[in-house]
Design a protein around this motif. Sequence first.
Motif, PDB file in Angstrom:
ATOM      1  N   LEU A  63       0.836  -1.211   0.000  1.00  0.00           N
ATOM      2  CA  LEU A  63       0.000   0.000   0.000  1.00  0.00           C
ATOM      3  C   LEU A  63       0.864   1.253   0.000  1.00  0.00           C
ATOM      4  CD1 LEU A  63      -2.781   1.485   0.432  1.00  0.00           C
ATOM      5  CD2 LEU A  63      -2.273   1.356   2.881  1.00  0.00           C
ATOM      6  N   ARG A  64       0.479   2.205  -0.836  1.00  0.00           N
ATOM      7  CA  ARG A  64       1.069   3.544  -0.836  1.00  0.00           C
ATOM      8  C   ARG A  64      -0.058   4.568  -0.905  1.00  0.00           C
ATOM      9  NH1 ARG A  64       4.201   0.197  -3.510  1.00  0.00           N
ATOM     10  NH2 ARG A  64       3.001   0.359  -5.431  1.00  0.00           N
ATOM     11  N   CYS A  65       0.033   5.594  -0.068  1.00  0.00           N
ATOM     12  CA  CYS A  65      -0.980   6.654  -0.028  1.00  0.00           C
ATOM     13  C   CYS A  65      -0.304   8.013  -0.194  1.00  0.00           C
ATOM     14  CB  CYS A  65      -1.731   6.650   1.302  1.00  0.00           C
ATOM     15  SG  CYS A  65      -2.623   5.137   1.687  1.00  0.00           S
ATOM     16  N   GLU A  66      -0.987   8.901  -0.882  1.00  0.00           N
ATOM     17  CA  GLU A  66      -0.434  10.241  -1.093  1.00  0.00           C
ATOM     18  C   GLU A  66      -1.580  11.242  -1.227  1.00  0.00           C
ATOM     19  OE1 GLU A  66       2.146  12.769  -4.435  1.00  0.00           O
ATOM     20  OE2 GLU A  66       1.835  10.606  -4.673  1.00  0.00           O
ATOM     21  N   ILE A  67      -1.496  12.322  -0.458  1.00  0.00           N
ATOM     22  CA  ILE A  67      -2.467  13.410  -0.589  1.00  0.00           C
ATOM     23  C   ILE A  67      -1.967  14.363  -1.674  1.00  0.00           C
ATOM     24  CG2 ILE A  67      -3.511  15.409   0.542  1.00  0.00           C
ATOM     25  CD1 ILE A  67      -3.478  13.810   3.147  1.00  0.00           C
ATOM     26  N   ILE A  68      -2.835  14.649  -2.636  1.00  0.00           N
ATOM     27  CA  ILE A  68      -2.504  15.528  -3.751  1.00  0.00           C
ATOM     28  C   ILE A  68      -3.336  16.801  -3.612  1.00  0.00           C
ATOM     29  CG2 ILE A  68      -2.434  15.751  -6.262  1.00  0.00           C
ATOM     30  CD1 ILE A  68      -2.550  12.691  -6.410  1.00  0.00           C
ATOM     31  N   LYS A  69      -2.678  17.955  -3.708  1.00  0.00           N
ATOM     32  CA  LYS A  69      -3.422  19.215  -3.594  1.00  0.00           C
ATOM     33  C   LYS A  69      -2.822  20.282  -4.498  1.00  0.00           C
ATOM     34  CE  LYS A  69      -5.330  22.656  -0.480  1.00  0.00           C
ATOM     35  NZ  LYS A  69      -5.186  23.655  -1.546  1.00  0.00           N
ATOM     36  N   ASP A  70      -3.652  20.873  -5.345  1.00  0.00           N
ATOM     37  CA  ASP A  70      -3.265  22.016  -6.151  1.00  0.00           C
ATOM     38  C   ASP A  70      -3.754  23.296  -5.480  1.00  0.00           C
ATOM     39  OD1 ASP A  70      -2.173  20.305  -7.971  1.00  0.00           O
ATOM     40  OD2 ASP A  70      -3.819  20.429  -9.416  1.00  0.00           O
ATOM     41  N   ASP A  71      -3.065  24.367  -5.694  1.00  0.00           N
ATOM     42  CA  ASP A  71      -3.418  25.645  -5.062  1.00  0.00           C
ATOM     43  C   ASP A  71      -4.858  26.036  -5.376  1.00  0.00           C
ATOM     44  OD1 ASP A  71      -0.904  25.848  -4.012  1.00  0.00           O
ATOM     45  OD2 ASP A  71      -0.149  27.227  -5.547  1.00  0.00           O
ATOM     46  N   GLY A  72      -5.605  26.352  -4.327  1.00  0.00           N
ATOM     47  CA  GLY A  72      -6.968  26.843  -4.494  1.00  0.00           C
ATOM     48  C   GLY A  72      -8.013  25.774  -4.692  1.00  0.00           C
ATOM     49  N   PHE A  73      -7.609  24.509  -4.752  1.00  0.00           N
ATOM     50  CA  PHE A  73      -8.564  23.439  -4.978  1.00  0.00           C
ATOM     51  C   PHE A  73      -8.506  22.416  -3.846  1.00  0.00           C
ATOM     52  CE2 PHE A  73      -7.810  25.134  -9.224  1.00  0.00           C
ATOM     53  CZ  PHE A  73      -9.108  25.305  -9.673  1.00  0.00           C
ATOM     54  N   THR A  74      -9.628  21.790  -3.596  1.00  0.00           N
ATOM     55  CA  THR A  74      -9.699  20.806  -2.522  1.00  0.00           C
ATOM     56  C   THR A  74      -8.809  19.605  -2.835  1.00  0.00           C
ATOM     57  OG1 THR A  74     -11.643  19.791  -3.544  1.00  0.00           O
ATOM     58  CG2 THR A  74     -12.040  21.471  -1.870  1.00  0.00           C
ATOM     59  N   PRO A  75      -8.281  18.952  -1.805  1.00  0.00           N
ATOM     60  CA  PRO A  75      -7.325  17.876  -2.031  1.00  0.00           C
ATOM     61  C   PRO A  75      -7.985  16.544  -2.384  1.00  0.00           C
ATOM     62  CG  PRO A  75      -7.636  18.221   0.315  1.00  0.00           C
ATOM     63  CD  PRO A  75      -8.438  19.295  -0.380  1.00  0.00           C
ATOM     64  N   CYS A  76      -7.169  15.650  -2.931  1.00  0.00           N
ATOM     65  CA  CYS A  76      -7.562  14.265  -3.218  1.00  0.00           C
ATOM     66  C   CYS A  76      -6.574  13.323  -2.537  1.00  0.00           C
ATOM     67  CB  CYS A  76      -7.558  13.987  -4.720  1.00  0.00           C
ATOM     68  SG  CYS A  76      -8.944  14.676  -5.625  1.00  0.00           S
ATOM     69  N   LEU A  77      -7.012  12.091  -2.319  1.00  0.00           N
ATOM     70  CA  LEU A  77      -6.157  11.063  -1.748  1.00  0.00           C
ATOM     71  C   LEU A  77      -5.945   9.955  -2.774  1.00  0.00           C
ATOM     72  CD1 LEU A  77      -4.620   9.769   0.588  1.00  0.00           C
ATOM     73  CD2 LEU A  77      -6.801   8.867   1.437  1.00  0.00           C
ATOM     74  N   PHE A  78      -4.698   9.795  -3.191  1.00  0.00           N
ATOM     75  CA  PHE A  78      -4.337   8.724  -4.126  1.00  0.00           C
ATOM     76  C   PHE A  78      -3.882   7.507  -3.335  1.00  0.00           C
ATOM     77  CE2 PHE A  78      -0.811   6.488  -6.219  1.00  0.00           C
ATOM     78  CZ  PHE A  78      -1.458   6.020  -7.360  1.00  0.00           C
ATOM     79  N   ILE A  79      -4.394   6.324  -3.710  1.00  0.00           N
ATOM     80  CA  ILE A  79      -3.935   5.086  -3.067  1.00  0.00           C
ATOM     81  C   ILE A  79      -3.533   4.090  -4.144  1.00  0.00           C
ATOM     82  CG2 ILE A  79      -5.387   5.468  -1.031  1.00  0.00           C
ATOM     83  CD1 ILE A  79      -6.332   2.551  -3.113  1.00  0.00           C
ATOM     84  N   GLU A  80      -2.582   3.249  -3.802  1.00  0.00           N
ATOM     85  CA  GLU A  80      -2.112   2.205  -4.705  1.00  0.00           C
ATOM     86  C   GLU A  80      -1.777   0.972  -3.881  1.00  0.00           C
ATOM     87  OE1 GLU A  80       1.321   1.565  -8.168  1.00  0.00           O
ATOM     88  OE2 GLU A  80       1.540   3.158  -6.660  1.00  0.00           O
ATOM     89  N   VAL A  81      -2.208  -0.195  -4.340  1.00  0.00           N
ATOM     90  CA  VAL A  81      -1.887  -1.459  -3.693  1.00  0.00           C
ATOM     91  C   VAL A  81      -1.341  -2.409  -4.756  1.00  0.00           C
ATOM     92  CG1 VAL A  81      -2.723  -3.371  -2.279  1.00  0.00           C
ATOM     93  CG2 VAL A  81      -3.798  -1.119  -2.064  1.00  0.00           C
TER      94      VAL A  81
END
Length: 470
Positions: A63-81
């Motif tokens: 498992l790998r998790c990463e929070i992705i966020k661009d300026d001014g926009f709400t974040p997303c959570l990327f996951i990979e297994v």
Amino acid sequence: MLKKIYNEVTREWDTSVEEALKSFIRLPALSPDFDKKWEENGVLLKALEEAKAWAEKQGIKGLRCEIIKDDGFTPCLFIEVDATSDKKFERSVFFYGHLDKQPPNEGWDPDKSAWEPVIQNGRLYGRGAVDDGYAFYTSLAAVKVLQTLEIPHPRCVGLFETCEESSSRHYESYLKEAEQKLGDIGLVIALDSCCGDYDRLWVTSSLRGMLGGTIEVRTLNVGVHSGEASGIVPESFMIVRRLLDRIEDSRTGEIIPKVFQTKISEEIHKQNVGVAESLGDRIFAAYPWHGKTEPLTKDACEALLNRSWRPELTVTGVDGMPSVENAGNVMRPFTTVKIGMRLPPDVDAEKASAALEEIITAEPPFNADVKYVPTVASNGWSAKASAQWISKAFEKASEAYWGNKPAYMGLGASIPLVKLFSEKWPHAQFMVSGALGPNSNAHGPNESLHIEYCKKQTASVAYLISQYEE
């Protein structure tokens, strides 16, 4: 295998998932449309941080998790297994869900609230429980169950957002950013949908599109005495009614212009006949009717077709009108209404929106100032024919966990991203499903998740992944 999966899902729910969902419910993670200071408050980011921390404690191999966020926009959570299967699949399994919420709204029972989880009568109450915080936690739990039971699974990825309740404004951009990490997708699992009852596995076969906007009619610069003006000045709400009459037959609710309609195939009609036979009057009983109000039709199949394959209009807001308490004998200078129109799955939303604007603004009655401002135009989705392996998996899971065959149903709601996924990954199979069933009441008071249905649905997801083929 099926029984072992369910037993392990139940153990995961009781020892981990339930507490994680309770913690999520306590977060007032309002979607940005309902919290203009969302970035300053940091609650949406906190929801992802909690989800990420929980996932990383589950002991899921690869498992790998990463929070992705661009300026001014709400974040997303990327996951990979990583895959545990020896098969070299070219395409992965993709999970979708969201961790933003609707506002609390009023009307909760005295012993319940939006931000404090309560379990009663087999339901978990709280805002975000069924719409759809459970999707993240149960998707990861399904993968963990397979690993615990040493059942091979393909590579799994996911991109969970925090802007779904605000039209997923930046999700497509995030999807593009994560394109290389995601790779090609062979199975999409989206658990933000509905179920007709809790007696079988429900799979969504279509979703309506949507368009919407505001209609403003202005006849005066300022309000004037109604006794002096009525009979001479056309009343703005009267004109609004006339404009809406161009679109909808107010006697039946039928949408009049052909541009918004589609032909319903024999296959779709047959599918809805089957659902109507399964649900019967429960189709109507699902709504909180007031008094002796009657439905637009008492034919269960026609009601389902109205909700899934016919356009329907709703007025969702009004400006320019004072409250009844404060309303004097004044002819108001303007009326503005916000409208939403659900579209059949195969009607082009952009063309429909342009047609709606033309219909509304053409030849305004009494030459009043009429403006239409579009706010949303999103296409619907209709599932392609399912591969044999996925149809067989749906059937086995439903019969094993509920004792009934699965049901396929078109929904009146819109999940625009499903259309995006189908265009981005044209070879993918889809499991669009959800636990939003009778009395779940997402967006309203007493939102709740049917726990036993959620467990069985999670087990179905795990089994489906184990049966994955290309």
